[in-house]
Design a protein around this motif. Structure first.
Motif, mmCIF file in Angstrom:
data_model
loop_
_atom_site.group_PDB
_atom_site.id
_atom_site.type_symbol
_atom_site.label_atom_id
_atom_site.label_comp_id
_atom_site.label_asym_id
_atom_site.label_seq_id
_atom_site.Cartn_x
_atom_site.Cartn_y
_atom_site.Cartn_z
ATOM 1 N N ALA A 198 -11.773 125.231 43.729
ATOM 2 C CA ALA A 198 -10.793 125.888 44.609
ATOM 3 C C ALA A 198 -9.492 125.092 44.655
ATOM 4 N N ALA A 199 -9.601 123.778 44.802
ATOM 5 C CA ALA A 199 -8.390 122.954 44.866
ATOM 6 C C ALA A 199 -7.624 123.013 43.544
ATOM 7 N N THR A 200 -8.362 123.101 42.454
ATOM 8 C CA THR A 200 -7.714 123.173 41.143
ATOM 9 C C THR A 200 -7.028 124.530 40.973
ATOM 10 N N ARG A 201 -7.758 125.591 41.354
ATOM 11 C CA ARG A 201 -7.212 126.953 41.229
ATOM 12 C C ARG A 201 -5.920 127.082 42.026
ATOM 13 N N GLU A 202 -5.882 126.512 43.208
ATOM 14 C CA GLU A 202 -4.686 126.627 44.059
ATOM 15 C C GLU A 202 -3.653 125.535 43.758
ATOM 16 N N ARG A 203 -3.909 124.769 42.709
ATOM 17 C CA ARG A 203 -2.994 123.693 42.296
ATOM 18 C C ARG A 203 -2.669 122.750 43.450
ATOM 19 N N LEU A 204 -3.671 122.429 44.216
ATOM 20 C CA LEU A 204 -3.455 121.562 45.377
ATOM 21 C C LEU A 204 -3.811 120.113 45.089
ATOM 22 N N ALA A 205 -4.505 119.852 43.998
ATOM 23 C CA ALA A 205 -4.956 118.484 43.722
ATOM 24 C C ALA A 205 -4.380 117.981 42.401
ATOM 25 N N ASP A 206 -3.800 116.786 42.455
ATOM 26 C CA ASP A 206 -3.303 116.160 41.225
ATOM 27 C C ASP A 206 -4.332 115.191 40.648
ATOM 28 N N ALA A 207 -5.345 114.846 41.441
ATOM 29 C CA ALA A 207 -6.400 113.935 40.978
ATOM 30 C C ALA A 207 -7.608 114.112 41.889
ATOM 31 N N ALA A 208 -8.729 113.556 41.465
ATOM 32 C CA ALA A 208 -9.927 113.542 42.320
ATOM 33 C C ALA A 208 -10.280 112.094 42.617
ATOM 34 N N ASP A 209 -10.861 111.882 43.803
ATOM 35 C CA ASP A 209 -11.145 110.518 44.271
ATOM 36 C C ASP A 209 -12.522 110.512 44.932
ATOM 37 N N ALA A 210 -13.094 109.322 45.057
ATOM 38 C CA ALA A 210 -14.408 109.199 45.695
ATOM 39 C C ALA A 210 -14.525 107.816 46.323
ATOM 40 N N TYR A 211 -15.504 107.692 47.218
ATOM 41 C CA TYR A 211 -15.754 106.438 47.934
ATOM 42 C C TYR A 211 -17.149 106.002 47.517
ATOM 43 N N CYS A 212 -17.223 104.914 46.749
ATOM 44 C CA CYS A 212 -18.498 104.468 46.189
ATOM 45 C C CYS A 212 -18.990 103.263 46.992
ATOM 46 N N GLU A 213 -19.843 103.511 47.967
ATOM 47 C CA GLU A 213 -20.388 102.464 48.845
ATOM 48 C C GLU A 213 -21.737 102.940 49.355
ATOM 49 N N PRO A 214 -22.608 102.027 49.783
ATOM 50 C CA PRO A 214 -23.876 102.453 50.380
ATOM 51 C C PRO A 214 -23.684 103.382 51.587
ATOM 52 N N ILE A 215 -22.579 103.230 52.344
ATOM 53 C CA ILE A 215 -22.361 104.151 53.476
ATOM 54 C C ILE A 215 -21.752 105.474 53.007
ATOM 55 N N ALA A 216 -21.498 105.598 51.705
ATOM 56 C CA ALA A 216 -20.866 106.836 51.216
ATOM 57 C C ALA A 216 -21.673 107.386 50.027
#
Ligand code: DI6
Ligand code: FE
Length: 406
Positions: A198-216
């Motif tokens: 959806a974010a790609t279709r609406e051209r709302l995101a220039d990149a993707a990100d994530a939080y890599c931790e035991p709490i995430a």
């Protein structure tokens, strides 16, 4: 005829070959929003005139600053948690008992687009007052379709109403939202099957990100999200090895990430992987400062390996409620032992690369005329004061920038 000419400035070009070069009595010409000429004032081609001319009177001229990691679009605050931490609770404990990111998720879900915009404007204004001309903004406090897209829309609107470039990152895997408690993989299915497309279709995101931790999220879960993002053509970035060594740096490198951010616990193998992949290391000293973190990113190893180091605010309500890029640079020097020159490269050329931008971050013909002019005499003045911005002018694509209305 040039559109604009700045004369008698101390010009810091931040060019890769000679990043610390200072043209003592320099000039810079702008045409059609781009740098047309830069060099010693005495060598200005005599036959060229300009529509407007500005005598900088010896002031410092740098590229406009780039804040390449912020969460500035969000609602609410987490002041009570800051108090709890000062009395001994850890960030992870607060997160595990329903505080932390979840608290900001609740507040952000409850805020409509106008409320979110109103809450975010002052934070953007603070960054602009520090000479920022490009800012990255992440989502990640929605964790459901409507709110994630709303955050990104607000980020885009901020970029339209102010004189600034906004680059957005869909922080699709920031935390497991309450509806998916105990089912992180089911949440990721949603992020991969619905949110990213959806974010790609609406051209709302220039990149993707994530939080890599035991709490995430685990490295395996992040890899699944990254593979989906890459299939959609989105570049990736990662909150990597901030609170523990998850092999985040190597994971980011494996996906050719634009940047790996934080890196306090990154291993030597992680540093080597970043160097091999050309991934930018984004250092976020505000988070170390506010969490009273004792563990520092491996700056000497990153430097020795030739990994480009960017510096950003991480402006977020939980771990880095900081909206001054100049203060982030000062902290990068005092806490992480960057040199002032490295800190400035970290908020110009390297920060632009952390966003995949090669058209800015240095001053040379052909690049965007995003500029900052400072009432400062020495480059290190930019990194040795906190709380008083010496900025006198911001130029965005060659135009004097107006600030957004309150
Ligand atoms: N950036 C983040 O996204 C997390 N830490 C960080 O430095 C968590 C932010 C938060 O607690 O809201
Ligand atoms: Fe962050």
């Amino acid at each position: 005829m040039w559109d604009m000419l700045i004369r008698h400035a101390q010009v810091l070009t931040l060019s890769p070959g000679s990043p610390h070069e200072r043209i003592a009595d320099g000039a810079l010409a702008v045409e059609a929003g781009r740098v047309a000429w830069v060099g010693p004032d005495a060598e200005l081609p005599g036959e060229r005139a300009a529509r407007t001319e500005l005598d900088a009177g010896g002031a410092l001229l740098t590229p406009g600053l780039v804040d390449c990691h912020t969460h500035l679009v969000h609602a609410g605050h987490r002041a009570a948690e800051a108090e709890l931490r000062l009395s001994g609770s850890s960030y992870q404990e607060i997160a595990r008992t329903g505080g932390g990111i979840q608290r900001t998720v609740s507040a952000t879900r409850a805020a409509d687009e106008e409320a979110l915009l109103a809450a975010s404007r002052p934070r953007l204004r603070a960054l602009l007052a520090d000479g920022v001309t490009t800012v990255e903004v992440k989502s990640g406090y929605g964790l459901e379709l409507a709110t994630e897209l709303r955050m990104l829309r607000v980020a885009r609107r901020l970029g339209r109403e102010a004189h600034v470039t906004v680059k957005t990152s869909l922080l699709a895997a920031h935390a497991v939202p309450p509806e998916f408690a105990g089912r992180p993989d089911a949440y990721l299915d949603f992020a991969i099957d619905e949110l990213l497309p959806a974010a790609t279709r609406e051209r709302l995101a220039d990149a993707a990100d994530a939080y890599c931790e035991p709490i995430a999220f685990t490295p395996e879960q992040v890899a699944r999200l990254f593979a989906a993002a890459r299939r959609l053509g989105l570049p990736v970035k990662l909150h990597a090895d901030q609170l523990s060594d998850q092999g985040g740096a190597a994971l980011a490198a494996r996906f050719g990430a634009l940047s790996a951010d934080h890196l306090e616990w990154a291993s030597p193998a992680g540093v080597a992987a970043l160097a091999a992949a050309g991934t930018v290391a984004v250092l976020l000293p505000g988070a170390c400062f506010f969490l009273s973190g004792k563990r520092l990113p491996p700056v000497a190893a990153l430097r020795a390996a030739g990994v480009p180091m960017a510096v950003a605010t991480d402006a977020n309500p939980g771990t880095s409620p900081l909206t001054s890029i100049l203060a982030a640079m000062a902290m990068a020097c005092t806490l992480f032992r960057l040199t002032p020159a490295e800190a400035l490269e970290g908020t110009t050329r390297h920060a632009a690369r952390a966003l995949g931008l090669t058209d800015r971050g240095e001053l040379r013909p052909g690049l965007r005329a995003d500029l900052a002019l400072w009432a400062a005499d020495h480059p290190a003045e930019l990194t040795t004061r906190i709380g008083l911005s010496p900025l006198t002018h911001r130029f965005v694509a060659g135009e004097v920038a107006r600030e957004p209305a309150a």
